[in-house]
Scaffold this motif. Structure first.
Motif, mmCIF file in Angstrom:
data_model
loop_
_atom_site.group_PDB
_atom_site.id
_atom_site.type_symbol
_atom_site.label_atom_id
_atom_site.label_comp_id
_atom_site.label_asym_id
_atom_site.label_seq_id
_atom_site.Cartn_x
_atom_site.Cartn_y
_atom_site.Cartn_z
ATOM 1 N N TRP A 265 0.833 -1.203 0.000
ATOM 2 C CA TRP A 265 0.000 0.000 0.000
ATOM 3 C C TRP A 265 0.867 1.251 0.000
ATOM 4 C CZ3 TRP A 265 -4.788 -0.366 -1.322
ATOM 5 C CH2 TRP A 265 -5.555 -1.480 -0.982
ATOM 6 N N VAL A 266 1.788 1.316 0.930
ATOM 7 C CA VAL A 266 2.619 2.515 1.073
ATOM 8 C C VAL A 266 3.522 2.697 -0.145
ATOM 9 C CG1 VAL A 266 4.409 3.623 2.458
ATOM 10 C CG2 VAL A 266 2.537 2.389 3.591
ATOM 11 N N ALA A 267 4.199 1.628 -0.559
ATOM 12 C CA ALA A 267 5.115 1.727 -1.689
ATOM 13 C C ALA A 267 4.380 2.077 -2.981
ATOM 14 C CB ALA A 267 5.881 0.418 -1.851
ATOM 15 N N GLY A 268 3.261 1.401 -3.238
ATOM 16 C CA GLY A 268 2.513 1.660 -4.462
ATOM 17 C C GLY A 268 1.936 3.062 -4.506
ATOM 18 N N ALA A 269 1.377 3.519 -3.378
ATOM 19 C CA ALA A 269 0.790 4.851 -3.346
ATOM 20 C C ALA A 269 1.840 5.933 -3.568
ATOM 21 C CB ALA A 269 0.075 5.078 -2.015
ATOM 22 N N ASN A 270 3.015 5.764 -2.970
ATOM 23 C CA ASN A 270 4.059 6.774 -3.125
ATOM 24 C C ASN A 270 4.643 6.781 -4.539
ATOM 25 O OD1 ASN A 270 4.947 8.348 -0.504
ATOM 26 N ND2 ASN A 270 4.233 6.334 0.144
ATOM 27 N N ALA A 271 4.768 5.607 -5.163
ATOM 28 C CA ALA A 271 5.215 5.566 -6.554
ATOM 29 C C ALA A 271 4.189 6.250 -7.454
ATOM 30 C CB ALA A 271 5.434 4.124 -7.000
ATOM 31 N N PHE A 272 2.917 6.001 -7.205
ATOM 32 C CA PHE A 272 1.842 6.638 -7.978
ATOM 33 C C PHE A 272 1.910 8.150 -7.836
ATOM 34 C CE2 PHE A 272 -2.301 8.325 -8.904
ATOM 35 C CZ PHE A 272 -2.857 7.485 -9.861
#
Length: 487
Positions: A265-272
């Protein structure tokens, strides 16, 4: 106990939304006032750019420190301190009599915003449990955030034209006063365990590395990407950030717990967010230039032309709130990303013979609804499963990704557009450069959508990403994780 920490949710939402509006407003409100500021205070052309860059530099550099400080020392305390400091810096800027005084005030605003923004988002995530209530709250927060950025351009033009440039700084004071009046509703502080401490080596390395990265990127506008100064600055930033990563892996109380970033969740949201901000910040810049330098619109008319984008964003936020109830944030991020991609690809068709309706209004409505669909859900994704005592850290990471993405994207696409335009500053050449940059913006949103599809889970798992390697505050962790599971 934990429920009592949520305060009065309605008042909390009002306070944090106003705070975010303030931060977003000051990212853009001074832009239209720059010519008047230069004439009044005697800035040089190079020095004038630091009225904008000083805010971006300190805001981006101190966000991680601000997020962690809120977790350790209390988010309400940091929220109030950030508001007071922001108001004082705004007053100093409005009264500035010399260029260095205004630049110093803008730098101080950035530091205050770096404390304020993570504390505000963290307070919201604690006040509203995961689920429909948080989705609705993040929808309001996102709409206000978008309105602040878009209305900053319009407000800057109106204030400069009718009240004088100093009011682009002084207008913050009544907003700060109102937000302070609501600050008592911010939830009681959730603080770290007694043996937790601020990771000073990590704080110095993260702040120095992020600050040098922003500095190196914003200076490319003047010295280029291949200059020795740029390469040295970016190289030093890379060294500091690598050292920061090494320190965090060994620290007993890290500034950013490595396990937090392993969450999909955290990694994907920040990459987005990084990719989307890289495109969004650049798109606003190039569309504004297209309207003024190709279509011949004035500053005030250009500011007003962004209002439909604001309305479309609010509509997208409202739609995301309806879609997001009971669903994974991905349910809104994917269609939102695709719609934003289509809108910015339409922007990429601008040409010198175009017009406002076909080349600005139409794509604005499509892109803005797509962007609105993404704003709240990506913040929800970045805080999904995050324990309350790490909410500030997660918020600081998200804001850092947005700020760094915006700085890098704008600088890189400005270089790309300038290379396509060449020496000829004709409407045809300018249009070609802007079109290329806006096409790349569309590609960035498409890549962000791919991240949402491949990285973010398809279903929300309400299992807090609680730190198992750090001691919990006495009596707080059990209740916190139970609440997370219930949501």
């Amino acid at each position: 106990m934990y429920k009592n920490m949520r305060g009065r949710p309605g008042a909390v939402l009002a306070a944090v939304s106003l705070a975010q509006f303030l931060v977003a407003l000051d990212m853009s409100v001074v832009n239209v006032a720059l010519p008047a500021i230069r004439s009044s205070l005697g800035f040089t052309p190079v020095g004038l750019s630091w009225v904008v860059h000083a805010y971006a530099l300190t805001f981006g550099g101190f966000l991680l420190l601000g997020g962690r400080a809120g977790d350790l020392f209390g988010r309400r305390r940091l929220f109030v301190a950030g508001l007071v400091a922001f108001g004082a810096a705004s007053l100093a800027g409005g009264l500035a009599q010399a260029p260095w005084q205004l630049v110093a005030a803008r730098a101080a605003q950035g530091v205050a915003a770096a404390a304020l923004a993570p504390a505000a988002l963290a307070a919201l995530t604690v006040a509203f449990p995961e689920g429909p209530a948080r989705v609705r709250a993040l929808g309001v927060w996102s709409g206000v955030n978008a309105a602040g950025g878009a209305l900053g351009v319009l407000a800057g033009g109106l204030l400069t034209g009718y009240a004088g440039w100093r009011w682009v700084m002084l207008v913050n004071l009544p907003i700060v006063a109102l937000t302070l009046a609501l600050a008592a509703a911010v939830p009681a502080d959730v603080r770290g365990a007694r043996r937790d401490r601020l990771d000073m080596p990590g704080a110095v390395l993260a702040t120095g590395g992020a600050g040098l990265l922003v500095l190196g990127v914003v200076r490319t506008e003047r010295v280029g990407w291949s200059s020795g100064a740029t390469l040295a600055t970016l190289g030093a930033a890379a060294v500091l950030l690598a050292a920061f990563a090494a320190v965090e892996l060994r620290s007993s109380s890290p500034l950013v717990r490595p396990g937090l970033l392993r969450s999909r969740w955290v990694a994907g949201a920040n990459a987005f967010v990084f990719l989307a901000a890289a495109g969004q910040f650049a798109a606003f810049y190039f569309v504004s230039l297209y309207m003024q330098q190709v279509l011949g619109m004035g500053a005030a008319a250009t500011g007003a032309a962004f209002l439909p984008f604001s309305f479309g964003t609010v509509a997208g936020v409202a739609l995301a709130t309806r879609i997001g109830a009971g669903r994974s944030p991905r349910a809104s991020l994917v269609p939102g990303g695709l719609l934003a991609t289509a809108g910015f690809a339409w922007f990429g068709l601008v040409d010198p013979a175009g017009g406002f309706v076909s080349d600005v209004l139409g794509p604005s409505l499509v892109a803005s609804v797509g962007l609105g669909l993404c704003l709240g859900p990506v913040a929800a994704a970045a805080t999904t499963g995050v324990a309350p005592r790490e909410a500030g850290t997660a918020s600081g990471v998200l804001n850092s990704s947005r700020q760094l993405g915006g700085c890098v994207g704008l600088a890189a696409l400005a270089t790309l557009a300038a290379d396509r335009t060449g020496a000829a500053a004709t409407p045809q050449a300018l249009s070609a450069g802007y079109a290329l940059a806006l096409q790349v913006t569309a590609a960035l949103f498409l890549l962000a959508t791919a991240v949402a599809i491949t990285v973010l889970p398809s279903r929300r798992r309400a299992v807090p990403a609680a730190p198992t390697d750090l001691p919990a505050p006495a009596g707080a962790d059990i209740e916190t994780e139970t609440e997370g599971a219930r949501s």
